[in-house]
Design a protein around this motif. Structure first.
Motif, mmCIF file in Angstrom:
data_model
loop_
_atom_site.group_PDB
_atom_site.id
_atom_site.type_symbol
_atom_site.label_atom_id
_atom_site.label_comp_id
_atom_site.label_asym_id
_atom_site.label_seq_id
_atom_site.Cartn_x
_atom_site.Cartn_y
_atom_site.Cartn_z
ATOM 1 N N TRP A 178 -37.641 15.777 81.051
ATOM 2 C CA TRP A 178 -38.830 14.929 81.146
ATOM 3 C C TRP A 178 -39.668 15.370 82.333
ATOM 4 N N GLU A 217 -48.458 15.213 81.737
ATOM 5 C CA GLU A 217 -48.450 14.612 80.406
ATOM 6 C C GLU A 217 -48.829 15.691 79.398
ATOM 7 N N GLU A 248 -39.915 12.306 72.195
ATOM 8 C CA GLU A 248 -39.211 11.884 73.409
ATOM 9 C C GLU A 248 -37.722 11.783 73.108
ATOM 10 N N ARG A 291 -34.681 7.663 76.842
ATOM 11 C CA ARG A 291 -35.721 6.977 77.610
ATOM 12 C C ARG A 291 -36.174 7.861 78.747
ATOM 13 N N GLN A 292 -37.179 8.652 78.465
ATOM 14 C CA GLN A 292 -37.743 9.600 79.424
ATOM 15 C C GLN A 292 -36.686 10.536 80.002
ATOM 16 N N LEU A 312 -37.895 16.014 76.435
ATOM 17 C CA LEU A 312 -38.899 16.160 75.386
ATOM 18 C C LEU A 312 -38.479 17.282 74.455
#
Length: 107
Positions: free
Chosen positions: A65, A70, A91, A94-95, A98
């Motif tokens: 992440w 972004e 995703e 949870r973060q 990627l």
């Protein structure tokens, strides 16, 4: 995400437009970040098109992440001397990471 699986290096790039004093607009790619990645999928397909046969090269990368950047589908990935347009961003957790699904850009 295990660090040992991140055995590739990719560069994330974004298109930046600059306006010259004459009013001419030029576009160039600028580096956002260079990160370690895991290549999880590599495929190449050939298909008949109106102008002959075309090869589609797809790659899927997993990266950690990025809190400071972004990433969007307007960005691209540089890997092994080739540019890949980002088609999809997923995703992981949870973060935690990627997954970037990309297609090689024809030049």
């Amino acid at each position: 995400m295990r660090a040992g699986k991140l055995d590739r290096t990719i560069t994330l790039q974004r298109a930046v437009d600059t306006v010259a004093p004459s009013g001419a607009v030029s576009s160039a790619w600028t580096d956002l970040d260079t990160v370690r990645a895991e290549l999880i999928q590599a495929t190449a397909d050939e298909a008949a098109t109106g102008y002959g046969e075309a090869e589609t090269v797809l790659r899927a990368f997993r990266i950690r992440w990025l809190a400071n950047v972004e990433i969007t589908t307007a960005d691209r990935v540089l890997y092994a001397g080739a540019a890949y347009g980002i088609n999809d961003i997923v995703e992981i957790g949870r973060q935690r990471g990627l997954e970037l699904r990309c297609e090689r850009i024809r030049t």
